[in-house]
Design a protein around this motif. Sequence first.
Motif, PDB file in Angstrom:
ATOM      1  N   THR A 199     -16.029 -39.311 -18.193  1.00 34.80           N
ATOM      2  CA  THR A 199     -14.840 -38.817 -18.885  1.00 34.80           C
ATOM      3  C   THR A 199     -15.141 -38.740 -20.374  1.00 34.80           C
ATOM      4  O   THR A 199     -16.305 -38.717 -20.791  1.00 34.80           O
ATOM      5  CB  THR A 199     -13.634 -39.724 -18.571  1.00 34.80           C
ATOM      6  N   THR A 200     -14.093 -38.675 -21.195  1.00 35.01           N
ATOM      7  CA  THR A 200     -14.238 -38.628 -22.647  1.00 35.01           C
ATOM      8  C   THR A 200     -13.436 -39.754 -23.280  1.00 35.01           C
ATOM      9  O   THR A 200     -12.534 -40.326 -22.659  1.00 35.01           O
ATOM     10  CB  THR A 200     -13.722 -37.299 -23.219  1.00 35.01           C
ATOM     11  N   THR A 201     -13.763 -40.043 -24.518  1.00 36.17           N
ATOM     12  CA  THR A 201     -12.999 -41.055 -25.255  1.00 36.17           C
ATOM     13  C   THR A 201     -11.531 -40.675 -25.325  1.00 36.17           C
ATOM     14  O   THR A 201     -10.646 -41.515 -25.090  1.00 36.17           O
ATOM     15  CB  THR A 201     -13.577 -41.215 -26.669  1.00 36.17           C
ATOM     16  N   ASP A 202     -11.238 -39.414 -25.640  1.00 33.48           N
ATOM     17  CA  ASP A 202      -9.843 -38.991 -25.762  1.00 33.48           C
ATOM     18  C   ASP A 202      -9.083 -39.172 -24.453  1.00 33.48           C
ATOM     19  O   ASP A 202      -7.904 -39.564 -24.461  1.00 33.48           O
ATOM     20  CB  ASP A 202      -9.766 -37.533 -26.209  1.00 33.48           C
ATOM     21  N   ASP A 203      -9.734 -38.917 -23.330  1.00 27.42           N
ATOM     22  CA  ASP A 203      -9.050 -39.070 -22.043  1.00 27.42           C
ATOM     23  C   ASP A 203      -8.780 -40.539 -21.723  1.00 27.42           C
ATOM     24  O   ASP A 203      -7.741 -40.873 -21.144  1.00 27.42           O
ATOM     25  CB  ASP A 203      -9.861 -38.420 -20.920  1.00 27.42           C
ATOM     26  N   VAL A 204      -9.698 -41.411 -22.098  1.00 27.63           N
ATOM     27  CA  VAL A 204      -9.453 -42.844 -21.905  1.00 27.63           C
ATOM     28  C   VAL A 204      -8.290 -43.292 -22.783  1.00 27.63           C
ATOM     29  O   VAL A 204      -7.379 -44.007 -22.327  1.00 27.63           O
ATOM     30  CB  VAL A 204     -10.717 -43.675 -22.224  1.00 27.63           C
ATOM     31  N   LEU A 205      -8.291 -42.858 -24.027  1.00 24.70           N
ATOM     32  CA  LEU A 205      -7.202 -43.239 -24.931  1.00 24.70           C
ATOM     33  C   LEU A 205      -5.866 -42.726 -24.414  1.00 24.70           C
ATOM     34  O   LEU A 205      -4.853 -43.449 -24.465  1.00 24.70           O
ATOM     35  CB  LEU A 205      -7.467 -42.686 -26.332  1.00 24.70           C
ATOM     36  N   ALA A 206      -5.849 -41.504 -23.924  1.00 25.77           N
ATOM     37  CA  ALA A 206      -4.611 -40.940 -23.381  1.00 25.77           C
ATOM     38  C   ALA A 206      -4.138 -41.733 -22.172  1.00 25.77           C
ATOM     39  O   ALA A 206      -2.933 -41.959 -21.987  1.00 25.77           O
ATOM     40  CB  ALA A 206      -4.822 -39.472 -23.014  1.00 25.77           C
ATOM     41  N   SER A 207      -5.070 -42.175 -21.332  1.00 31.55           N
ATOM     42  CA  SER A 207      -4.707 -42.959 -20.142  1.00 31.55           C
ATOM     43  C   SER A 207      -4.074 -44.286 -20.533  1.00 31.55           C
ATOM     44  O   SER A 207      -3.106 -44.734 -19.903  1.00 31.55           O
ATOM     45  CB  SER A 207      -5.943 -43.211 -19.278  1.00 31.55           C
ATOM     46  N   TRP A 208      -4.602 -44.909 -21.573  1.00 27.70           N
ATOM     47  CA  TRP A 208      -4.050 -46.201 -22.002  1.00 27.70           C
ATOM     48  C   TRP A 208      -2.712 -46.053 -22.713  1.00 27.70           C
ATOM     49  O   TRP A 208      -1.956 -47.022 -22.820  1.00 27.70           O
ATOM     50  CB  TRP A 208      -5.056 -46.934 -22.884  1.00 27.70           C
ATOM     51  N   ARG A 209      -2.411 -44.840 -23.181  1.00 28.83           N
ATOM     52  CA  ARG A 209      -1.111 -44.610 -23.816  1.00 28.83           C
ATOM     53  C   ARG A 209      -0.039 -44.205 -22.815  1.00 28.83           C
ATOM     54  O   ARG A 209       1.155 -44.266 -23.114  1.00 28.83           O
ATOM     55  CB  ARG A 209      -1.229 -43.501 -24.875  1.00 28.83           C
ATOM     56  N   ARG A 210      -0.436 -43.807 -21.597  1.00 29.17           N
ATOM     57  CA  ARG A 210       0.526 -43.328 -20.598  1.00 29.17           C
ATOM     58  C   ARG A 210       1.405 -44.467 -20.111  1.00 29.17           C
ATOM     59  O   ARG A 210       0.922 -45.567 -19.830  1.00 29.17           O
ATOM     60  CB  ARG A 210      -0.216 -42.736 -19.390  1.00 29.17           C
ATOM     61  N   PRO A 211       2.707 -44.226 -19.981  1.00 31.19           N
ATOM     62  CA  PRO A 211       3.575 -45.267 -19.380  1.00 31.19           C
ATOM     63  C   PRO A 211       3.212 -45.477 -17.928  1.00 31.19           C
ATOM     64  O   PRO A 211       2.787 -44.548 -17.227  1.00 31.19           O
ATOM     65  CB  PRO A 211       4.984 -44.676 -19.537  1.00 31.19           C
ATOM     66  N   ARG A 212       3.372 -46.709 -17.455  1.00 32.69           N
ATOM     67  CA  ARG A 212       2.997 -47.038 -16.078  1.00 32.69           C
ATOM     68  C   ARG A 212       4.216 -47.455 -15.284  1.00 32.69           C
ATOM     69  O   ARG A 212       5.163 -48.032 -15.823  1.00 32.69           O
ATOM     70  CB  ARG A 212       1.931 -48.153 -16.073  1.00 32.69           C
ATOM     71  N   ARG A 213       4.128 -47.149 -14.003  1.00 34.60           N
ATOM     72  CA  ARG A 213       5.238 -47.522 -13.124  1.00 34.60           C
ATOM     73  C   ARG A 213       5.307 -49.037 -12.940  1.00 34.60           C
ATOM     74  O   ARG A 213       4.280 -49.690 -12.846  1.00 34.60           O
ATOM     75  CB  ARG A 213       5.066 -46.852 -11.755  1.00 34.60           C
ATOM     76  N   VAL A 214       6.512 -49.553 -12.885  1.00 35.54           N
ATOM     77  CA  VAL A 214       6.684 -50.978 -12.616  1.00 35.54           C
ATOM     78  C   VAL A 214       6.482 -51.196 -11.123  1.00 35.54           C
ATOM     79  O   VAL A 214       7.074 -50.510 -10.293  1.00 35.54           O
ATOM     80  CB  VAL A 214       8.099 -51.444 -13.020  1.00 35.54           C
ATOM     81  N   ARG A 215       5.637 -52.162 -10.780  1.00 33.95           N
ATOM     82  CA  ARG A 215       5.326 -52.388  -9.364  1.00 33.95           C
ATOM     83  C   ARG A 215       6.189 -53.486  -8.790  1.00 33.95           C
ATOM     84  O   ARG A 215       6.573 -54.388  -9.475  1.00 33.95           O
ATOM     85  CB  ARG A 215       3.848 -52.744  -9.205  1.00 33.95           C
TER      86      ARG A 215
END
Length: 215
Positions: A199-215
């Motif tokens: 992947t790319t750095t930007d895609d990793v950063l975007a993934s860590w900024r994405r809200p996550r579902r509460v489990r």
Amino acid sequence: MPSSAARLVEQLDPASTVLLTVECQRGVVGPDSALPELADAARTSGALANVARLVVAAHDAGVQVLHAVAERRPDGRGASRNARLFRAAERLPVQQLTGSTAVRIADPIPVSGDDLVVRRLHGLSPLAGTGVDALLRNFGCRTLVVTGVSANVAVPNAVFDAVNLGYTAVVPADAIAGVPADYVPAMVRNTLALVATVTTTDDVLASWRRPRRVR
């Protein structure tokens, strides 16, 4: 079927992800490097800056950061000598000696109090024979993000060892460096892409900024 972006977000869940920086130390990628060609590649390619961006984002997202450092004792005890690479390293003008500035994490990578620095005296891999596997399991790690140098030796070793140990390996291709520069994309495409999520750095950063579902 989930999209590649959705799969990456799932793989990079901060609760089960560890960010590994490989040999991002002053004596390797700093201005006084023992390997100036590699240091230049890490800086001019933007790889070192991207490692720093990933570490900052990991701190913000609650992702555990682990810095893997290669060093040797002044007396050389315990060091490997069973490969040409090790013998050549013994003759370099800058030595990665325990306790020296050469084995400190290089700028601009920040190190927080929650980060772990794991040092090895032998071998080629940040994982094999270093105790890192036990640390990862204690952290609840399922995904290991591999960054740093070199794409020639230590980075592929880390990826292969991670996969062999049952982890999912994620490689931001713009956050690793090697020499010559044109070798790196070929190695990523023909080797790492077969076993890791590239992947790319930007895609990793975007993934860590994405809200996550509460489990």
